[in-house]
Enzyme design. Structure first.
Site, PDB file in Angstrom:
ATOM      1  N   HIS A  42       0.749  -1.203   0.032  1.00  0.00           N
ATOM      2  CA  HIS A  42       0.107   0.194  -0.200  1.00  0.00           C
ATOM      3  C   HIS A  42       0.857   1.310   0.007  1.00  0.00           C
ATOM      4  O   HIS A  42       2.281   0.912   0.159  1.00  0.00           O
ATOM      5  CB  HIS A  42      -1.046  -0.038   1.215  1.00  0.00           C
TER       6      HIS A  42
HETATM    7  C1  T46 Z   1       4.224   0.035   6.563  1.00  0.00           C
HETATM    8  C2  T46 Z   1       4.666  -1.359   7.171  1.00  0.00           C
HETATM    9  C3  T46 Z   1       5.988  -1.208   7.785  1.00  0.00           C
HETATM   10  C4  T46 Z   1      -2.845  -0.185  14.043  1.00  0.00           C
HETATM   11  O1  T46 Z   1      -4.158  -0.439  14.811  1.00  0.00           O
HETATM   12  N1  T46 Z   1      -2.111   0.691  14.496  1.00  0.00           N
HETATM   13  C5  T46 Z   1      -0.988   0.956  13.831  1.00  0.00           C
HETATM   14  O2  T46 Z   1      -0.323   1.999  14.022  1.00  0.00           O
HETATM   15  C6  T46 Z   1      -0.567   0.103  12.669  1.00  0.00           C
HETATM   16  C7  T46 Z   1       0.425   0.280  11.836  1.00  0.00           C
HETATM   17  C8  T46 Z   1      -1.550  -0.962  12.348  1.00  0.00           C
HETATM   18  N2  T46 Z   1      -2.787  -1.090  13.126  1.00  0.00           N
HETATM   19  C9  T46 Z   1      -3.545  -2.285  12.585  1.00  0.00           C
HETATM   20  C10 T46 Z   1      -4.303  -2.435  11.376  1.00  0.00           C
HETATM   21  C11 T46 Z   1      -4.312  -3.578  10.804  1.00  0.00           C
HETATM   22  O3  T46 Z   1      -5.653  -4.170  11.445  1.00  0.00           O
HETATM   23  O4  T46 Z   1      -2.615  -3.500  12.646  1.00  0.00           O
HETATM   24  C12 T46 Z   1      -3.273  -4.177  11.627  1.00  0.00           C
HETATM   25  C13 T46 Z   1      -2.046  -4.386  10.650  1.00  0.00           C
HETATM   26  O5  T46 Z   1      -1.605  -3.300   9.966  1.00  0.00           O
HETATM   27  P1  T46 Z   1      -1.111  -3.408   8.421  1.00  0.00           P
HETATM   28  O6  T46 Z   1      -1.875  -4.355   7.581  1.00  0.00           O
HETATM   29  O7  T46 Z   1      -1.100  -1.789   7.912  1.00  0.00           O
HETATM   30  O8  T46 Z   1       0.225  -3.718   8.803  1.00  0.00           O
HETATM   31  P2  T46 Z   1       1.297  -3.814   7.560  1.00  0.00           P
HETATM   32  O9  T46 Z   1       2.687  -4.395   8.381  1.00  0.00           O
HETATM   33  O10 T46 Z   1       1.171  -4.489   6.320  1.00  0.00           O
HETATM   34  O11 T46 Z   1       1.943  -2.170   7.295  1.00  0.00           O
HETATM   35  C14 T46 Z   1       2.286  -1.465   8.274  1.00  0.00           C
HETATM   36  C15 T46 Z   1       2.091  -0.085   7.957  1.00  0.00           C
HETATM   37  O12 T46 Z   1       0.758   0.162   7.658  1.00  0.00           O
HETATM   38  C16 T46 Z   1       2.657   0.328   6.713  1.00  0.00           C
HETATM   39  O13 T46 Z   1       2.568   1.890   6.499  1.00  0.00           O
HETATM   40  O14 T46 Z   1       4.979   0.534   6.038  1.00  0.00           O
HETATM   41  O15 T46 Z   1       3.856  -1.491   8.567  1.00  0.00           O
END
Ligand code: T46
Length: 125
Positions: A42
């Site tokens: 993303h």
């Molecule tokens: C990126 C990579 C390195 C939260 O509730 N709070 C938060 O601060 C974050 C980052 C996530 N969440 C929740 C949202 C989802 O339900 O945690 C779950 C996993 O999040 P996400 O799918 O966004 O995780 P990644 O590892 O795919 O991505 C994250 C960041 O969103 C992104 O900007 O660069 O880590």
């Protein structure tokens, strides 16, 4: 970016303080990622962040809509700055990888662009 690191006989200490391109609003860490799994895939409309592989290694595919590059993160004294509107995919986590992420804004799900075609439209607007 390379952080100040103090090495001595007791081990190493890395300092993340001055020279950051934003003030820190949030941090989180990612670990226990199976080697066949990808994260990210993303972009963010406003968010900037710095990725620091505090342990182990991983790869980041960074795409600005015009070109892409693959970056290996394996040095805990260095961080990868990701500006807003960059499509990122994280993969090939080593089993022991711990990724620290330093972020410029509070969590906001509206800041995410999760569709690649929509991302290209933002970039080319
Ligand atoms: C990126 C990579 C390195 C939260 O509730 N709070 C938060 O601060 C974050 C980052 C996530 N969440 C929740 C949202 C989802 O339900 O945690 C779950 C996993 O999040 P996400 O799918 O966004 O995780 P990644 O590892 O795919 O991505 C994250 C960041 O969103 C992104 O900007 O660069 O880590």
């Amino acid at each position: 970016m390379t952080f100040q690191t103090i090495f001595d006989e007791r081990g190493s200490l890395t300092v993340v303080d001055t020279g950051l391109p934003f003030s820190i609003q949030r941090l989180y860490y990612v670990y226990g990622v199976p080697s066949d799994q990808e994260r990210g895939s993303h972009a963010h409309k406003k968010l900037e962040q710095i990725l620091i592989p505090v342990h182990g290694s991983l790869e980041v595919l960074l795409d600005d809509g015009n070109s892409s590059e693959r970056i290996v993160l394996d040095d805990p004294t260095k961080g990868l700055y990701i500006p807003k509107m960059a499509w990122r995919t994280l993969c090939n986590f080593s089993k022991d990888a711990v990724l620290l992420v330093i972020v410029s804004l509070a969590y906001d799900k509206e800041d995410y662009v999760r569709n690649y075609d929509e991302f290209l439209k933002f970039v080319n607007a």
